[in-house]
Design a protein around this motif. Structure first.
Motif, PDB file in Angstrom:
ATOM      1  N   LYS A 285       1.160  -1.338   0.199  1.00  0.00           N
ATOM      2  CA  LYS A 285      -0.018  -0.047  -0.055  1.00  0.00           C
ATOM      3  C   LYS A 285       1.295   1.411  -0.359  1.00  0.00           C
ATOM      4  O   LYS A 285       0.631   1.985  -1.085  1.00  0.00           O
ATOM      5  CB  LYS A 285      -0.825   0.334   1.187  1.00  0.00           C
ATOM      6  CG  LYS A 285      -1.570   1.426   1.395  1.00  0.00           C
ATOM      7  CD  LYS A 285      -2.757   0.884   2.161  1.00  0.00           C
ATOM      8  CE  LYS A 285      -3.480   2.408   2.862  1.00  0.00           C
ATOM      9  NZ  LYS A 285      -2.986   3.982   3.327  1.00  0.00           N
ATOM     10  N   HIS A 286       2.062   0.944   0.651  1.00  0.00           N
ATOM     11  CA  HIS A 286       2.631   2.650   0.873  1.00  0.00           C
ATOM     12  C   HIS A 286       3.396   2.335  -0.399  1.00  0.00           C
ATOM     13  O   HIS A 286       3.838   3.730  -1.209  1.00  0.00           O
ATOM     14  CB  HIS A 286       4.253   2.476   1.909  1.00  0.00           C
ATOM     15  CG  HIS A 286       4.555   3.283   1.989  1.00  0.00           C
ATOM     16  ND1 HIS A 286       4.711   4.642   2.333  1.00  0.00           N
ATOM     17  CD2 HIS A 286       6.220   3.189   1.493  1.00  0.00           C
ATOM     18  CE1 HIS A 286       6.160   5.452   2.398  1.00  0.00           C
ATOM     19  NE2 HIS A 286       6.581   4.500   1.497  1.00  0.00           N
ATOM     20  N   TYR A 287       3.781   1.688  -1.509  1.00  0.00           N
ATOM     21  CA  TYR A 287       4.513   1.663  -2.222  1.00  0.00           C
ATOM     22  C   TYR A 287       3.363   2.296  -3.566  1.00  0.00           C
ATOM     23  O   TYR A 287       4.189   3.192  -3.890  1.00  0.00           O
ATOM     24  CB  TYR A 287       5.088   0.227  -3.377  1.00  0.00           C
ATOM     25  CG  TYR A 287       5.391  -0.176  -4.408  1.00  0.00           C
ATOM     26  CD1 TYR A 287       6.611   0.817  -4.344  1.00  0.00           C
ATOM     27  CD2 TYR A 287       5.575  -0.494  -5.411  1.00  0.00           C
ATOM     28  CE1 TYR A 287       7.435   0.989  -6.051  1.00  0.00           C
ATOM     29  CE2 TYR A 287       5.215  -0.115  -6.722  1.00  0.00           C
ATOM     30  CZ  TYR A 287       6.396   0.043  -6.872  1.00  0.00           C
ATOM     31  OH  TYR A 287       6.373   0.455  -8.561  1.00  0.00           O
ATOM     32  N   ARG A 288       2.260   1.476  -3.087  1.00  0.00           N
ATOM     33  CA  ARG A 288       1.056   2.335  -4.542  1.00  0.00           C
ATOM     34  C   ARG A 288       1.130   3.840  -4.164  1.00  0.00           C
ATOM     35  O   ARG A 288       0.727   4.902  -4.724  1.00  0.00           O
ATOM     36  CB  ARG A 288       0.078   1.322  -4.416  1.00  0.00           C
ATOM     37  CG  ARG A 288       0.102   0.270  -5.273  1.00  0.00           C
ATOM     38  CD  ARG A 288      -0.673  -0.587  -5.612  1.00  0.00           C
ATOM     39  NE  ARG A 288      -1.326  -1.372  -4.758  1.00  0.00           N
ATOM     40  CZ  ARG A 288      -1.326  -2.541  -3.593  1.00  0.00           C
ATOM     41  NH1 ARG A 288      -0.882  -3.486  -3.999  1.00  0.00           N
ATOM     42  NH2 ARG A 288      -1.917  -3.033  -2.709  1.00  0.00           N
ATOM     43  N   GLU A 289       0.911   4.155  -3.144  1.00  0.00           N
ATOM     44  CA  GLU A 289       1.153   5.520  -2.343  1.00  0.00           C
ATOM     45  C   GLU A 289       1.548   6.707  -2.894  1.00  0.00           C
ATOM     46  O   GLU A 289       2.181   7.426  -3.070  1.00  0.00           O
ATOM     47  CB  GLU A 289       0.401   5.926  -1.283  1.00  0.00           C
ATOM     48  CG  GLU A 289      -0.712   5.039  -0.729  1.00  0.00           C
ATOM     49  CD  GLU A 289      -1.313   5.388   0.835  1.00  0.00           C
ATOM     50  OE1 GLU A 289      -1.688   5.475   1.876  1.00  0.00           O
ATOM     51  OE2 GLU A 289       0.185   5.332   1.349  1.00  0.00           O
TER      52      GLU A 289
ATOM     53  N   ALA B 247       2.175   9.286  -5.907  1.00  0.00           N
ATOM     54  CA  ALA B 247       1.706  11.055  -5.404  1.00  0.00           C
ATOM     55  C   ALA B 247       3.574  11.485  -6.773  1.00  0.00           C
ATOM     56  O   ALA B 247       3.346  11.919  -7.423  1.00  0.00           O
ATOM     57  CB  ALA B 247       3.171  10.781  -4.795  1.00  0.00           C
ATOM     58  N   TYR B 248       4.198  10.652  -7.401  1.00  0.00           N
ATOM     59  CA  TYR B 248       5.020  10.753  -8.889  1.00  0.00           C
ATOM     60  C   TYR B 248       4.212  10.940  -9.848  1.00  0.00           C
ATOM     61  O   TYR B 248       4.517  11.376 -11.199  1.00  0.00           O
ATOM     62  CB  TYR B 248       5.608   9.681  -8.677  1.00  0.00           C
ATOM     63  CG  TYR B 248       6.996   9.991  -7.659  1.00  0.00           C
ATOM     64  CD1 TYR B 248       8.190  10.947  -7.859  1.00  0.00           C
ATOM     65  CD2 TYR B 248       7.218   9.457  -6.476  1.00  0.00           C
ATOM     66  CE1 TYR B 248       9.235  11.078  -6.866  1.00  0.00           C
ATOM     67  CE2 TYR B 248       8.179   9.680  -6.170  1.00  0.00           C
ATOM     68  CZ  TYR B 248       9.320  10.706  -5.788  1.00  0.00           C
ATOM     69  OH  TYR B 248      10.394  10.980  -4.947  1.00  0.00           O
ATOM     70  N   CYS B 249       2.853  10.288  -9.501  1.00  0.00           N
ATOM     71  CA  CYS B 249       1.738  10.231 -11.153  1.00  0.00           C
ATOM     72  C   CYS B 249       1.617  11.799 -10.872  1.00  0.00           C
ATOM     73  O   CYS B 249       0.388  11.706 -11.230  1.00  0.00           O
ATOM     74  CB  CYS B 249       1.387   9.042 -10.795  1.00  0.00           C
ATOM     75  SG  CYS B 249       0.155   8.377 -12.128  1.00  0.00           S
ATOM     76  N   THR B 250       2.005  12.531 -11.832  1.00  0.00           N
ATOM     77  CA  THR B 250       1.905  14.231 -12.142  1.00  0.00           C
ATOM     78  C   THR B 250       2.017  14.152 -13.727  1.00  0.00           C
ATOM     79  O   THR B 250       1.696  15.128 -14.070  1.00  0.00           O
ATOM     80  CB  THR B 250       2.049  15.272 -10.580  1.00  0.00           C
ATOM     81  OG1 THR B 250       3.731  14.848 -11.368  1.00  0.00           O
ATOM     82  CG2 THR B 250       1.856  14.913  -9.517  1.00  0.00           C
TER      83      THR B 250
END
Length: 322
Positions: free
Chosen positions: A258-262, A266-269
């Motif tokens: 879950k932390h990795y996907r979050e 966050a980088y997916c902009t």
């Protein structure tokens, strides 16, 4: 009967050819050393000029620096990003077409056109566990290895420049160029949608997991009761207690994912984003020591060639007149 060549004969012929080439190179070097001694008044000045040329090329105003950054790909493949970035090497020079030049393509001002040598390097995952282990700077990582695999959504970008002060401007223009591709934008929108769905799914599962474990632990605790005497051994008493089985390992694995996907969300902009800003290497590509060494070697070879022409000018004239 003629002898039919076999593999041993082919290896022998290759070894003989290599030996002849080595002897030929050795004879040339020996002759150059002799010419250097006999015609030192020709060789020495030209060699010094070569060293001076190396010093001039490595002057502070002409220093060339590598600039690097790690790019995270949100949708585009690493191969597609590599092709688009390295396509900047094929832009027409200014003297051929100013409109198709690198400065015009990136929208750079005229004083900031000294940027070139665009390269990319893949990130390698040695155990295929989702962790980046090293950058394939030598570009020799095997493609058939099932453990040492390429990271599909990361790439190192590199270019060279003589103007370090324009690095923030180069970063802005390069990222605008990379994200202007329509196919990159389509892949990004799809990736962003999937990441948002995964994030919402993780949030729902976290709430369900909290309720499920609370209910399970309560039920297990109620069925066990208080500690009790379970065994009598010799003259002493041994107290035992049943323990609740905890699902900490499974819960920890879930929260790590879950932390990795979050973090990825966050980088997916944008289709291509930087993990950090472009950073300049403090060691110049054209360092003075290297340039002086190269200038010395080139100057010496050129000087011995001129000395050989002067020494054997009559033989060369006779050969040309033959």
């Amino acid at each position: 009967m003629d002898h039919e060549p076999n593999f041993f004969d082919a290896c022998k012929a290759c070894a003989q050819s290599i030996g002849k080439a080595i002897n030929w190179i050795r004879d040339i070097i020996i002759e150059q050393i002799r010419l250097t001694w006999r015609k030192w008044w020709i060789v020495l000045p030209i060699t010094i000029l070569g060293i001076a040329a190396g010093v001039y090329y490595s002057r502070p105003a002409n220093k060339i620096y590598k600039v690097e950054a790690i790019a995270i790909l949100n949708g585009p493949t690493a191969e597609a990003a590599r092709i688009r970035f390295e396509a900047l090497n094929n832009i027409a020079p200014v003297w051929i077409s100013e409109e198709q030049s690198l400065g015009k393509m990136l929208g750079l001002p005229a004083e900031a056109w000294r940027i070139n040598h665009f390269r990319t390097f893949y990130m390698q995952d040695c155990l295929a566990d989702g962790t980046v282990d090293y950058i394939d700077l030598k570009q020799k990582a095997p493609l058939t290895d099932t453990l040492n695999v390429r990271v599909p959504d990361m790439l190192m970008l590199q270019f060279r420049t003589k103007d370090p002060k324009f690095i923030p401007l180069f970063e802005e223009k390069i990222m605008a160029y990379m994200n202007a591709d329509p196919q990159f934008e389509q892949a990004y929108q799809l990736t962003r949608t999937n990441m948002e769905r995964e994030h919402q799914f993780d949030m729902d599962q976290a709430e369900k997991l909290d309720s499920l474990t609370s209910s399970f632990y309560f039920a297990e605790g109620a069925s066990m009761g208080a500690p009790q005497i379970v065994e009598k051994k010799y003259s002493g008493l041994v107290l035992g207690e049943r323990r609740i089985r905890l699902f900490l390992d499974e819960i920890q694995d879930f929260y790590q994912q879950k932390h990795y996907r979050e973090t990825r969300l966050a980088y997916c902009t944008a289709p291509v984003v930087l993990q950090n800003h472009f950073v300049m290497s403090m060691r110049a590509v054209n360092r003075r020591s290297i340039c002086m060494l190269i200038g010395c070697i080139i100057g010496w070879i050129l000087a011995t060639l001129i000395a050989a022409i002067i020494t054997y000018r009559h033989e060369i004239k006779d050969w040309l007149s033959y």
